[in-house]
Enzyme design. Structure first.
Site, PDB file in Angstrom:
ATOM      1  N   CYS A 110       9.415   8.281  -5.724  1.00  0.00           N
ATOM      2  CA  CYS A 110       8.036   9.069  -6.315  1.00  0.00           C
ATOM      3  C   CYS A 110       7.196   7.930  -7.885  1.00  0.00           C
ATOM      4  O   CYS A 110       8.401   7.436  -8.482  1.00  0.00           O
ATOM      5  CB  CYS A 110       8.294  10.282  -6.261  1.00  0.00           C
ATOM      6  SG  CYS A 110       7.131  11.114  -7.552  1.00  0.00           S
ATOM      7  N   ASP A 121      12.134   9.419  -2.251  1.00  0.00           N
ATOM      8  CA  ASP A 121      11.310  10.115  -1.354  1.00  0.00           C
ATOM      9  C   ASP A 121      11.974   9.532   0.247  1.00  0.00           C
ATOM     10  O   ASP A 121      11.555   8.563  -0.020  1.00  0.00           O
ATOM     11  CB  ASP A 121       9.858  10.089  -1.460  1.00  0.00           C
ATOM     12  CG  ASP A 121       8.904  10.318  -2.727  1.00  0.00           C
ATOM     13  OD1 ASP A 121       9.648  12.018  -3.175  1.00  0.00           O
ATOM     14  OD2 ASP A 121       8.255  10.277  -2.687  1.00  0.00           O
TER      15      ASP A 121
END
Length: 138
Positions: free
Chosen positions: A47, A54
């Site tokens: 992120c 992520d």
């Protein structure tokens, strides 16, 4: 064909997508229109705001023209995103752009289904060429 990774015991992953090389090989059935589907259920990136990882399932579906994507180089390319900070939507569009540039397909769709964050699951799908209707079955 100019394949460098396939058949070698290379284990060093590129540090970023900018360093990765997507290799292709000649489409031996270029006179036929057919789909190739590639599924990467363990994609990861970072992120750009929090720096947290992520995770996603990336699915790539394309009709090749003259070149097909070699899967070992694709694996290395996708793994190069592990330490790459970008929004999910940017990643899906970048993967599409990079693969289209490497292989020059007739059509291509990249879909990223990202793990839930804050109770919301994000799915992003990008298509080449633009303006074509999306395939709801994909």
């Amino acid at each position: 064909d100019e394949l460098e990774l396939l058949g070698r015991s290379e284990t060093r992953l590129p540090a970023s997508p900018d360093e990765a090389r997507i290799e292709t090989f000649r489409n031996r059935a270029a006179d036929r229109r057919y789909w190739i589907e590639l599924d990467c259920p363990e994609f990861s990136s970072l992120c750009p705001v929090t720096g947290q990882p992520d995770t996603a399932r990336l699915c790539i579906r394309y009709i090749p023209r003259d070149r097909c994507i070699e899967t070992k180089s694709l694996k290395f390319y996708l793994a190069s995103f592990r330490n790459y900070a970008a929004f999910n939507e940017d990643i899906v569009n970048r993967v599409l752009d990079d693969l289209v540039a490497a292989a020059g397909p007739v059509e291509m769709v990249v879909r990223g289904t990202f793990s839930s964050r804050g109770g919301i699951r994000l799915t992003c799908q990008a298509r080449f060429p633009e303006g074509e209707p999306m395939d709801p079955a994909f």
